[in-house]
Each structure stands twice: as structure tokens, then as C-alpha cells.
Design a protein around this motif. Sequence first.
Motif, PDB file in Angstrom:
ATOM      1  N   ASP A  62       0.815  -1.215   0.000  1.00  0.00           N
ATOM      2  CA  ASP A  62       0.000   0.000   0.000  1.00  0.00           C
ATOM      3  C   ASP A  62       0.849   1.266   0.000  1.00  0.00           C
ATOM      4  N   HIS A  64       2.980   2.151   2.270  1.00  0.00           N
ATOM      5  CA  HIS A  64       3.435   2.525   3.603  1.00  0.00           C
ATOM      6  C   HIS A  64       4.797   1.896   3.881  1.00  0.00           C
ATOM      7  N   ARG A 100       2.188  -2.693   6.668  1.00  0.00           N
ATOM      8  CA  ARG A 100       0.802  -2.303   6.433  1.00  0.00           C
ATOM      9  C   ARG A 100       0.389  -1.083   7.242  1.00  0.00           C
ATOM     10  N   PRO A 102       0.864   2.743   8.675  1.00  0.00           N
ATOM     11  CA  PRO A 102       1.567   3.969   8.293  1.00  0.00           C
ATOM     12  C   PRO A 102       2.796   4.190   9.169  1.00  0.00           C
ATOM     13  N   SER A 105       3.219   6.940  12.984  1.00  0.00           N
ATOM     14  CA  SER A 105       1.771   7.143  13.081  1.00  0.00           C
ATOM     15  C   SER A 105       1.226   7.010  14.487  1.00  0.00           C
ATOM     16  N   ASN A 174      -5.811   7.639   9.878  1.00  0.00           N
ATOM     17  CA  ASN A 174      -4.545   8.350   9.717  1.00  0.00           C
ATOM     18  C   ASN A 174      -4.680   9.251   8.502  1.00  0.00           C
ATOM     19  N   THR A 253      -2.102   9.058  13.925  1.00  0.00           N
ATOM     20  CA  THR A 253      -3.316   8.254  13.883  1.00  0.00           C
ATOM     21  C   THR A 253      -4.236   8.632  15.033  1.00  0.00           C
ATOM     22  N   ALA A 272     -13.988   6.504   5.035  1.00  0.00           N
ATOM     23  CA  ALA A 272     -13.114   6.281   3.881  1.00  0.00           C
ATOM     24  C   ALA A 272     -13.744   6.799   2.592  1.00  0.00           C
ATOM     25  N   TRP A 278      -7.213   9.058   3.004  1.00  0.00           N
ATOM     26  CA  TRP A 278      -6.843   8.695   4.369  1.00  0.00           C
ATOM     27  C   TRP A 278      -6.714   7.179   4.503  1.00  0.00           C
ATOM     28  N   TRP A 279      -5.913   6.758   5.472  1.00  0.00           N
ATOM     29  CA  TRP A 279      -5.840   5.348   5.875  1.00  0.00           C
ATOM     30  C   TRP A 279      -6.868   5.157   6.975  1.00  0.00           C
ATOM     31  N   GLN A 281      -9.214   2.201   9.119  1.00  0.00           N
ATOM     32  CA  GLN A 281      -9.369   0.780   9.432  1.00  0.00           C
ATOM     33  C   GLN A 281     -10.281   0.587  10.623  1.00  0.00           C
TER      34      GLN A 281
END
Length: 286
Positions: A62, A64, A100, A102, A105, A174, A253, A272, A278-279, A281
Motif C-alpha cells: 500500500d 506505507h 501495512r 503507516p 503514526s 490516519n 493516527t 473512507a 486517508w488510511w 481501518q
Amino acid sequence: MPEAPASITYLAPAKVNLGLSVRAVRADGYHDLHTLMVPLQLGDDLTLTPAAILTLKVHAPDGHGADLPTDERNLVYRAARAYLDAAGSAQGAHVILHKRLPVASGLGGGSSDAATTLMALARVYPAGLDLHALARFLGADVPFFLLGRAAVAEGTGEILTPLPVPRTALVLVNPGVEVSARDAYRWLDAEETTTPPLDIDEILAALGDGRPVPYPNALQGPVAARHAPIRDALLALTEAGLRSPLMSGSGSTCFALAPSEDSAHAAAQAIAARHPRWWVQATCTL
């Protein structure tokens, strides 16, 4: 003696700080902390294979950590080198870090990767070493990840008191800003402020009964004041109907709590969709 496995893959879990108090600046320049750290179900993956020499490869699907070094500047490499040297091993290992999380963070990714490296090597090359002694040498948060469970951390993070924390669903956001811990503490020091210890009993009670959680982060004010995207992330979590948004560690984050895993996933998808860069999850505490 059983044969060492050909390779082993471990999850290197992320963490969040359910509150962070900075008690004082020490004579050595470090800070006395009082924080509740909790590992999460997501993180980096680390695959280790026995080899003649030590090599490290970073796989960043990704993006990162794509620019992370693969030599002694990388904490994973230093952890592996420290273990092999302490074990007196002439062997090495091929380590693949599947990045995976960031970078920079506030999720403890580098420290978790280092702790996971120590545990993986202890399985591949058993030597009866004191992993905690090696972990303390590598970084303040590394011993926590060896512990593998929620704990109150004091001192510079090396004094750990494990305790049960209710299983909690949460959303991580993040906004794409990297924040160095060094800068975060420097900005706090400039304000010449310290904060009272966390009320751990109240935090645990609020986690369990759905009330707003009284878990301040002493670093959030000075960091968010300098990074508007962090303020945006905290607002997005609030607007998604999530509970008690907070920046984790030194940032960037941010997270907030959800009443269930399903609602966390729904909120993460909504955030999202509004902020595709942005990241974001949804996850749960371990």
C-alpha cells in the motif's frame, strides 16, 4: 532438539494509547509517562527464514514504508542483529517485513516489528536469552509488545503492569501526516506543562459501560495545533457517531470507539468514502 521451522510468519500488532499523561522531564532528557497501551488485531506481518547471513526486505503493497531502509538504520534489522550477536550465532536470517501500518503514526509499528523479530528468532534459534533485556535496549515501547497484552506503562515505558481491558471495537484514521515522537515531546516541553496520572479505574469502567472515556493525551494539543489534518481526523470520527475520539501516542493516527465490530466497519467505510486519501481501518483490541 526439534528442527527449526523453514520460515515463520507473525503478526506484529499495532497498539493504541488509551490515554497518555506526561508526568515530568527526566534529567536524561526523556519523559516519565503514565499510559494505558492496548494491542490491536491488525498490524504489520513479519516472515523470517533461516539463512547464512542477515538480510531484510520491506514489502509495502500500500506504499506505507516503501522507503524504509533495510540495513542497521531499520529497527527490525537492529533487533535481529542484537539477538544473533547475543546468542553467539554464526547464522543469519532472511526477514521480510510486510508493512501495512503507516510510518510515524503513533501505532507503535516499528517497536512491534522489533519485538516480533526477537520472538521469531527465539523460535528459530533458541538460545535462552532474556528478550526483555534486548527489548529495553532497542526502544521504550518494545518490551510492551513482547508482553502481548494490555498494560499500564510508566517510567519511559519500561515499567509495565498488565491488566485486563474489555474487548473494544474501534476505528483508526490516519490523515497521511507523519509525526516524529521527538517533535511531539519537544512541542509539549515548550509549553512547560505536565499532566496528572490517568484514572485507570475510571477509564476501564467507561470502556465497559459505554460512557465517554476520560483518557486525555497530553501530546494531542501541541501536535494537533501544528497539523490541521489531525484536527480533521478527530472531527471525522466524531461526525461518524463514534465515542471518545483521541490521538494515539504522538500521532498522527486518531481513533474512536464503536459499540460493535459491525458498527465500526460501517463507520470506517463511511469515513473512507468521504476521505479516500486517508488510511482508515476498523479493528478490535486483542
